[in-house]
Motif scaffolding. Structure first.
Motif, PDB file in Angstrom:
ATOM      1  N   GLN A 128     -15.532  -1.066 -22.707  1.00 30.34           N
ATOM      2  CA  GLN A 128     -16.183  -0.337 -23.799  1.00 30.34           C
ATOM      3  C   GLN A 128     -15.848  -0.922 -25.155  1.00 30.34           C
ATOM      4  OE1 GLN A 128     -15.058   3.731 -22.982  1.00 30.34           O
ATOM      5  NE2 GLN A 128     -16.888   4.060 -21.750  1.00 30.34           N
ATOM      6  N   SER A 129     -14.717  -1.609 -25.248  1.00 29.46           N
ATOM      7  CA  SER A 129     -14.358  -2.234 -26.529  1.00 29.46           C
ATOM      8  C   SER A 129     -14.919  -3.645 -26.653  1.00 29.46           C
ATOM      9  CB  SER A 129     -12.834  -2.245 -26.696  1.00 29.46           C
ATOM     10  OG  SER A 129     -12.245  -3.146 -25.783  1.00 29.46           O
ATOM     11  N   GLY A 130     -15.680  -4.085 -25.642  1.00 26.64           N
ATOM     12  CA  GLY A 130     -16.293  -5.407 -25.697  1.00 26.64           C
ATOM     13  C   GLY A 130     -15.414  -6.529 -25.190  1.00 26.64           C
ATOM     14  N   ARG A 131     -14.263  -6.206 -24.660  1.00 26.34           N
ATOM     15  CA  ARG A 131     -13.336  -7.209 -24.131  1.00 26.34           C
ATOM     16  C   ARG A 131     -13.628  -7.416 -22.633  1.00 26.34           C
ATOM     17  NH1 ARG A 131      -7.792  -4.900 -26.691  1.00 26.34           N
ATOM     18  NH2 ARG A 131      -6.875  -6.394 -25.221  1.00 26.34           N
ATOM     19  N   HIS A 132     -14.802  -7.973 -22.365  1.00 27.55           N
ATOM     20  CA  HIS A 132     -15.319  -8.036 -20.997  1.00 27.55           C
ATOM     21  C   HIS A 132     -14.503  -8.940 -20.076  1.00 27.55           C
ATOM     22  CE1 HIS A 132     -18.604  -5.560 -22.245  1.00 27.55           C
ATOM     23  NE2 HIS A 132     -18.902  -6.407 -23.214  1.00 27.55           N
ATOM     24  N   ALA A 133     -14.042 -10.073 -20.563  1.00 26.80           N
ATOM     25  CA  ALA A 133     -13.259 -10.971 -19.711  1.00 26.80           C
ATOM     26  C   ALA A 133     -11.973 -10.287 -19.250  1.00 26.80           C
ATOM     27  CB  ALA A 133     -12.942 -12.271 -20.453  1.00 26.80           C
ATOM     28  N   GLU A 134     -11.319  -9.581 -20.164  1.00 27.81           N
ATOM     29  CA  GLU A 134     -10.102  -8.860 -19.804  1.00 27.81           C
ATOM     30  C   GLU A 134     -10.405  -7.714 -18.840  1.00 27.81           C
ATOM     31  OE1 GLU A 134      -7.213  -8.281 -23.252  1.00 27.81           O
ATOM     32  OE2 GLU A 134      -9.078  -8.873 -24.264  1.00 27.81           O
ATOM     33  N   SER A 135     -11.536  -7.078 -19.052  1.00 26.97           N
ATOM     34  CA  SER A 135     -11.940  -5.992 -18.170  1.00 26.97           C
ATOM     35  C   SER A 135     -12.196  -6.517 -16.753  1.00 26.97           C
ATOM     36  CB  SER A 135     -13.187  -5.292 -18.718  1.00 26.97           C
ATOM     37  OG  SER A 135     -13.557  -4.227 -17.870  1.00 26.97           O
ATOM     38  N   HIS A 136     -12.913  -7.634 -16.646  1.00 29.45           N
ATOM     39  CA  HIS A 136     -13.156  -8.255 -15.340  1.00 29.45           C
ATOM     40  C   HIS A 136     -11.829  -8.564 -14.647  1.00 29.45           C
ATOM     41  CE1 HIS A 136     -17.477  -8.999 -14.735  1.00 29.45           C
ATOM     42  NE2 HIS A 136     -17.567  -9.062 -16.053  1.00 29.45           N
ATOM     43  N   ALA A 137     -10.898  -9.137 -15.391  1.00 29.01           N
ATOM     44  CA  ALA A 137      -9.599  -9.502 -14.820  1.00 29.01           C
ATOM     45  C   ALA A 137      -8.853  -8.257 -14.340  1.00 29.01           C
ATOM     46  CB  ALA A 137      -8.768 -10.262 -15.851  1.00 29.01           C
ATOM     47  N   TYR A 139     -10.211  -5.396 -13.371  1.00 30.66           N
ATOM     48  CA  TYR A 139     -10.884  -4.920 -12.159  1.00 30.66           C
ATOM     49  C   TYR A 139     -10.483  -5.771 -10.957  1.00 30.66           C
ATOM     50  CZ  TYR A 139     -13.910  -1.342 -14.206  1.00 30.66           C
ATOM     51  OH  TYR A 139     -14.386  -0.199 -14.808  1.00 30.66           O
ATOM     52  N   ASP A 140     -10.408  -7.099 -11.132  1.00 30.11           N
ATOM     53  CA  ASP A 140     -10.001  -7.978 -10.036  1.00 30.11           C
ATOM     54  C   ASP A 140      -8.600  -7.624  -9.552  1.00 30.11           C
ATOM     55  OD1 ASP A 140     -12.414  -9.367 -10.038  1.00 30.11           O
ATOM     56  OD2 ASP A 140     -11.652 -10.974 -11.338  1.00 30.11           O
ATOM     57  N   LEU A 141      -7.715  -7.375 -10.496  1.00 32.52           N
ATOM     58  CA  LEU A 141      -6.345  -6.999 -10.159  1.00 32.52           C
ATOM     59  C   LEU A 141      -6.320  -5.676  -9.387  1.00 32.52           C
ATOM     60  CD1 LEU A 141      -3.431  -8.080 -10.733  1.00 32.52           C
ATOM     61  CD2 LEU A 141      -3.382  -6.480 -12.641  1.00 32.52           C
ATOM     62  N   LEU A 142      -7.101  -4.730  -9.851  1.00 34.02           N
ATOM     63  CA  LEU A 142      -7.163  -3.432  -9.182  1.00 34.02           C
ATOM     64  C   LEU A 142      -7.717  -3.552  -7.763  1.00 34.02           C
ATOM     65  CD1 LEU A 142      -8.397  -1.222 -12.126  1.00 34.02           C
ATOM     66  CD2 LEU A 142      -6.383  -0.747 -10.729  1.00 34.02           C
ATOM     67  N   LEU A 143      -8.709  -4.399  -7.583  1.00 32.68           N
ATOM     68  CA  LEU A 143      -9.307  -4.574  -6.253  1.00 32.68           C
ATOM     69  C   LEU A 143      -8.329  -5.201  -5.264  1.00 32.68           C
ATOM     70  CD1 LEU A 143     -12.904  -5.616  -7.315  1.00 32.68           C
ATOM     71  CD2 LEU A 143     -12.277  -3.591  -5.961  1.00 32.68           C
ATOM     72  N   GLN A 144      -7.297  -5.839  -5.769  1.00 32.37           N
ATOM     73  CA  GLN A 144      -6.261  -6.414  -4.902  1.00 32.37           C
ATOM     74  C   GLN A 144      -5.146  -5.422  -4.599  1.00 32.37           C
ATOM     75  OE1 GLN A 144      -4.928  -9.979  -6.850  1.00 32.37           O
ATOM     76  NE2 GLN A 144      -6.985 -10.841  -6.960  1.00 32.37           N
ATOM     77  N   SER A 145      -5.188  -4.253  -5.224  1.00 32.35           N
ATOM     78  CA  SER A 145      -4.143  -3.250  -5.043  1.00 32.35           C
ATOM     79  C   SER A 145      -4.179  -2.662  -3.644  1.00 32.35           C
ATOM     80  CB  SER A 145      -4.317  -2.102  -6.044  1.00 32.35           C
ATOM     81  OG  SER A 145      -4.240  -2.555  -7.345  1.00 32.35           O
ATOM     82  N   ASP A 146      -3.014  -2.380  -3.145  1.00 32.31           N
ATOM     83  CA  ASP A 146      -2.908  -1.664  -1.877  1.00 32.31           C
ATOM     84  C   ASP A 146      -3.034  -0.172  -2.135  1.00 32.31           C
ATOM     85  OD1 ASP A 146      -2.408  -4.003  -0.473  1.00 32.31           O
ATOM     86  OD2 ASP A 146      -0.234  -3.850  -0.759  1.00 32.31           O
ATOM     87  N   GLY A 147      -3.473   0.532  -1.145  1.00 36.44           N
ATOM     88  CA  GLY A 147      -3.486   1.986  -1.242  1.00 36.44           C
ATOM     89  C   GLY A 147      -4.752   2.611  -1.781  1.00 36.44           C
ATOM     90  N   LEU A 148      -5.733   1.804  -2.181  1.00 38.63           N
ATOM     91  CA  LEU A 148      -6.992   2.377  -2.652  1.00 38.63           C
ATOM     92  C   LEU A 148      -7.860   2.731  -1.449  1.00 38.63           C
ATOM     93  CD1 LEU A 148      -8.124   0.161  -5.658  1.00 38.63           C
ATOM     94  CD2 LEU A 148      -7.432   2.538  -5.717  1.00 38.63           C
ATOM     95  N   SER A 149      -8.491   3.870  -1.508  1.00 35.01           N
ATOM     96  CA  SER A 149      -9.401   4.264  -0.442  1.00 35.01           C
ATOM     97  C   SER A 149     -10.640   3.370  -0.471  1.00 35.01           C
ATOM     98  CB  SER A 149      -9.820   5.728  -0.623  1.00 35.01           C
ATOM     99  OG  SER A 149     -10.625   5.857  -1.784  1.00 35.01           O
ATOM    100  N   GLU A 150     -11.413   3.418   0.604  1.00 33.42           N
ATOM    101  CA  GLU A 150     -12.655   2.643   0.636  1.00 33.42           C
ATOM    102  C   GLU A 150     -13.597   3.111  -0.470  1.00 33.42           C
ATOM    103  OE1 GLU A 150     -14.565   2.277   4.460  1.00 33.42           O
ATOM    104  OE2 GLU A 150     -12.622   2.073   5.464  1.00 33.42           O
ATOM    105  N   GLU A 151     -13.616   4.415  -0.692  1.00 30.23           N
ATOM    106  CA  GLU A 151     -14.467   4.970  -1.760  1.00 30.23           C
ATOM    107  C   GLU A 151     -14.012   4.458  -3.130  1.00 30.23           C
ATOM    108  OE1 GLU A 151     -15.507   9.237  -3.884  1.00 30.23           O
ATOM    109  OE2 GLU A 151     -14.713   9.247  -1.845  1.00 30.23           O
ATOM    110  N   GLY A 152     -12.706   4.433  -3.347  1.00 31.79           N
ATOM    111  CA  GLY A 152     -12.167   3.919  -4.605  1.00 31.79           C
ATOM    112  C   GLY A 152     -12.500   2.458  -4.812  1.00 31.79           C
ATOM    113  N   GLN A 153     -12.365   1.668  -3.750  1.00 32.56           N
ATOM    114  CA  GLN A 153     -12.710   0.253  -3.850  1.00 32.56           C
ATOM    115  C   GLN A 153     -14.197   0.067  -4.134  1.00 32.56           C
ATOM    116  OE1 GLN A 153     -11.310  -1.661  -0.293  1.00 32.56           O
ATOM    117  NE2 GLN A 153      -9.172  -1.577  -0.940  1.00 32.56           N
ATOM    118  N   ALA A 154     -15.026   0.885  -3.500  1.00 26.49           N
ATOM    119  CA  ALA A 154     -16.476   0.794  -3.738  1.00 26.49           C
ATOM    120  C   ALA A 154     -16.809   1.136  -5.188  1.00 26.49           C
ATOM    121  CB  ALA A 154     -17.224   1.719  -2.780  1.00 26.49           C
TER     122      ALA A 154
END
Length: 167
Positions: A128-137, A139-154
């Motif tokens: 939302q602040s326009g820092r899209h590259a950091e936001s993408h990074a 999200y990528d980090l979060l998608l590698q996290s353990d413990g997220l449900s399938e719904e959360g990952q989706a």
């Protein structure tokens, strides 16, 4: 008190002339008045400030919510500060204070690097602040996290896919 409030809204009788959101707002204002009286006496519990802040933001009383989150952030234990920061940042974003929200969430992430909700809120705030590259990074980090449900990952994948591309 918050549990009672939520139970009252959920069991709202069908013949009541007020809409559930009106009942929720009325009850929240009553709880807030009680909280203010306790605060004046110096007995207002910090957890109540957090809960009332969430309720106040829910009924779009952002000024009240902001003050309550500020109180909660100062006096809650460390483990509850991350939760407070997520909700407070959401209120900041809703009132056009995106940079302030990003700063709060970045500080929170420094103190609580494994708190997934903080990281997720930060990913959204960065976008939302326009820092899209950091936001993408983020999200990528979060998608590698353990413990997220399938719904959360989706949900994470969908939010990331909706971001503008970065080069």
């Amino acid at each position: 008190a918050s549990r009672i409030l939520l139970a009252g809204v959920r069991t709202h009788p069908a013949d009541n002339p007020l809409k559930p959101l009106e009942v929720y707002g009325w009850a929240a204002r009553m709880l807030h008045e009680t909280y203010q009286e306790a605060a004046e006496e110096g007995t207002a519990p910090c957890e109540s400030a957090l809960n009332l802040g969430i309720v106040s933001a829910g009924i779009q009383e952002y000024g009240v919510a902001d003050r309550l989150f500020q109180i909660a952030h100062l006096c809650l234990t460390d483990e509850r500060k991350a939760i407070t920061a997520v909700h407070w940042a959401d209120t900041m974003i809703r009132t056009g204070r995106v940079k302030e929200a990003v700063t709060l969430l970045e500080e929170c992430e420094t103190n609580f690097p494994t708190h997934v909700d903080t990281q997720w809120a930060l990913a959204k705030a960065l976008a939302q602040s326009g820092r899209h590259a950091e936001s993408h990074a983020k999200y990528d980090l979060l998608l590698q996290s353990d413990g997220l449900s399938e719904e959360g990952q989706a949900r994470l994948r969908a939010e990331k896919a909706a971001l503008p591309p970065t080069d």
